[in-house]
Design an enzyme around this catalytic site. Structure first.
Site, PDB file in Angstrom:
ATOM      1  N   LYS A 362      31.653  43.405 -69.197  1.00  0.00           N
ATOM      2  CA  LYS A 362      30.589  43.894 -68.784  1.00  0.00           C
ATOM      3  C   LYS A 362      30.400  43.771 -67.171  1.00  0.00           C
ATOM      4  O   LYS A 362      30.265  42.456 -66.776  1.00  0.00           O
ATOM      5  CB  LYS A 362      29.148  43.117 -69.323  1.00  0.00           C
ATOM      6  CG  LYS A 362      27.632  43.599 -68.693  1.00  0.00           C
ATOM      7  CD  LYS A 362      26.584  42.753 -69.520  1.00  0.00           C
ATOM      8  CE  LYS A 362      25.318  43.229 -69.009  1.00  0.00           C
ATOM      9  NZ  LYS A 362      24.207  42.581 -69.691  1.00  0.00           N
ATOM     10  N   LYS A 415      30.766  48.130 -70.683  1.00  0.00           N
ATOM     11  CA  LYS A 415      29.471  48.332 -69.991  1.00  0.00           C
ATOM     12  C   LYS A 415      29.792  48.126 -68.598  1.00  0.00           C
ATOM     13  O   LYS A 415      30.033  47.240 -68.125  1.00  0.00           O
ATOM     14  CB  LYS A 415      28.568  47.477 -70.630  1.00  0.00           C
ATOM     15  CG  LYS A 415      27.149  47.742 -70.106  1.00  0.00           C
ATOM     16  CD  LYS A 415      25.768  46.993 -70.643  1.00  0.00           C
ATOM     17  CE  LYS A 415      24.473  47.423 -70.135  1.00  0.00           C
ATOM     18  NZ  LYS A 415      23.452  46.626 -70.481  1.00  0.00           N
TER      19      LYS A 415
END
Length: 495
Positions: A362, A415
């Site tokens: 992320k 992400k």
């Protein structure tokens, strides 16, 4: 051949044979031949005196065996059996299992069976020209072939140079020259089963539109949420991830509301599982929606995000969600060691079957802006770069992957999605675990804005972006386009 079977009520004469016969059932063509009682068959041929004497003296059950043997030599097929269905003595179809009919019983209605020859049932097949197959085959044997349609080569436009074709043994365009060929050799596919729909929920009754995310709403958890899930399931989307908009009065620096068993998320999970027990419910494990500081962890007075203390809170949050019925808990906080700690906490409470989807890579991205507006979860100060990854780093994702795999993660997530296709491929090539990609709010909003301004074809760009994520190696995609894309995949209008 047998032309007619009629019922009788007495045994009178050697040429009238009475028996109980078992017929056949042709269910697929709507023809049913069942059982009939005391059926009289007119003689197929004149019996000799000896045969007549044997028939007259034989009991009915012996005649049945003889007739069954005769019947076994007759070929029945749906093409050559026709039937008029009668009624039995009990008012049922004459093909039911009645008991033996006494001599003085009521007369049964006639049952007619016609068995025709294969030649009669199947007339000669003729070509469109009116000639039979045999005639066409005879012409082919004699070398008299019908003239094929003329071969017409498309003409090049005027001014096209006359050249000698390139001496190429391989021309990849051959496999792309028609829609059928392109579909046959397509390497990557996408279906609604690959999509997970993020849902924003709040305590209110009404759905509140999110300005930065056209088409997305904060859904009332009692009504709007159920309606959205119902519509999504209609087009094949069965996986959902929940993100709560928590009232400011419930936020604190330690984020204790995150593990309230009667909080917004646990209540919503229980409601969804009650109404739609077959769906897959993912949850977000992080403190930022519950933190008055807007960070994913507990913030020390000097601004440092405390790692181990945050992990302790996350374990309680994950257990609370599992207790409510969550299928997959998804730690998005990026604290060190949280996957192993959550796995141990879940197992200690008996939730061995609850999966963990770790936000493995992320990044501290600028594509999250609209999401933070949706949840009102912007950091009160600073940024998240001390725990989220540097967008410039690639190899670092391998360290996170190795740690999450060792700690017991079941799914690895990257992400954002589209700007990080190389990282998705990196994880795909280095892990046997399922890979998830999150097409984040900024990616969604850019496509929506471009479509609204007629700068791009929204539907085509949407589908292309999702296909690219799949091609890079994502098994599942978290996307706000999930229901809209599923409509397209089902052949419906995207909106």
């Amino acid at each position: 051949m047998i032309n007619r079977l009629t019922s009788g009520n007495n045994f009178d004469g050697c040429n009238d044979i009475f028996f109980r016969s078992y017929f056949f059932s042709f269910e697929r063509v709507g023809v049913a031949i069942g059982r009939t009682q005391a059926t009289r068959i007119p003689p197929l041929r004149k019996l000799s005196p000896l045969s007549a004497a044997v028939a007259a003296s034989s009991p009915p059950h012996l005649l049945l065996h003889s007739l069954q043997a005769m019947a076994s030599t007759v070929s029945f097929s749906p093409a050559n059996v026709q039937m008029l269905q009668g009624r039995s003595c009990h008012g049922h179809a004459a093909f039911g299992g009645c008991s033996a009919v006494p001599r003085t019983g009521p007369r049964m209605r006639s049952v007619a069976v016609r068995v025709s020859s294969e030649q009669e049932a199947a007339p000669a097949v003729r070509a469109p020209s009116g000639r039979t197959i045999e005639e066409c085959e005879a012409d082919a044997v004699a070398g008299r072939f019908p003239a094929p349609p003329p071969l017409v080569r498309p003409k090049a436009p005027e001014g096209t140079p006359q050249i000698r074709p390139l001496d190429l043994t391989k021309r990849p365009r051959r496999n792309r020259r028609s829609p059928a060929l392109r579909a046959a050799f397509q390497e990557t596919t996408i279906s609604p089963a690959n999509l997970v729909l993020p849902l924003f929920i709040h305590e209110g009754e009404d759905d509140a539109p999110i300005g930065a995310m056209p088409g997305c709403y904060r859904l009332g958890w009692r009504h709007g949420l159920l309606d959205e899930v119902y519509k999504s399931r209609d087009v094949g989307v069965n996986s959902f991830v929940l993100f709560p908009k928590v009232p400011d009065a419930l936020k604190s620096q330690s984020g204790d509301e995150a593990y309230n068993d009667n909080g917004l998320v646990p209540r919503t999970i229980r409601l969804l599982k009650d109404k739609f027990p077959d769906i897959v419910v993912y949850t977000d494990v992080a403190l930022d929606p519950y933190s008055s500081d807007g960070h994913d962890g507990i913030v020390r007075e000097d601004g440092v995000i405390m790692n181990d203390e945050t992990v302790y809170q996350l374990c309680k949050q994950a257990v609370s969600q599992a207790r409510a019925g969550a299928d997959v808990v998804s730690p998005s906080d990026m604290m060190d060691g949280r996957v192993g700690a959550i796995r141990a906490a879940l197992d200690a409470e008996g939730f061995h079957d609850v999966s963990i989807m770790s936000y493995t890579a992320k990044y501290a991205s600028s594509f999250y802006g609209p999401f933070r507006e949706a949840l009102d979860s912007n950091p009160r100060f600073g940024d998240k770069k001390t725990y989220q990854m540097n967008p410039a780093n690639y190899r670092e994702a391998l360290l996170e992957t190795a740690a999450d795999e060792a700690e017991g993660a079941d799914i690895l997530l990257v992400k954002p999605g589209l700007p990080y296709l190389d990282v998705i491929r990196l994880l795909r090539d280095n892990s046997a675990l399922p890979i998830a990609a999150y097409q984040v709010s900024g990616e969604y909003s850019m496509i929506k804005a471009g479509g609204a301004l007629n700068m791009i074809d929204e539907e085509k760009v949407m589908m292309e972006s999702l296909m690219c994520l799949r091609r890079a190696g994502a098994d599942i995609i978290l996307t706000y386009f999930a229901r809209q894309a599923a409509n397209v995949l089902c052949g419906m209008r995207s909106n």
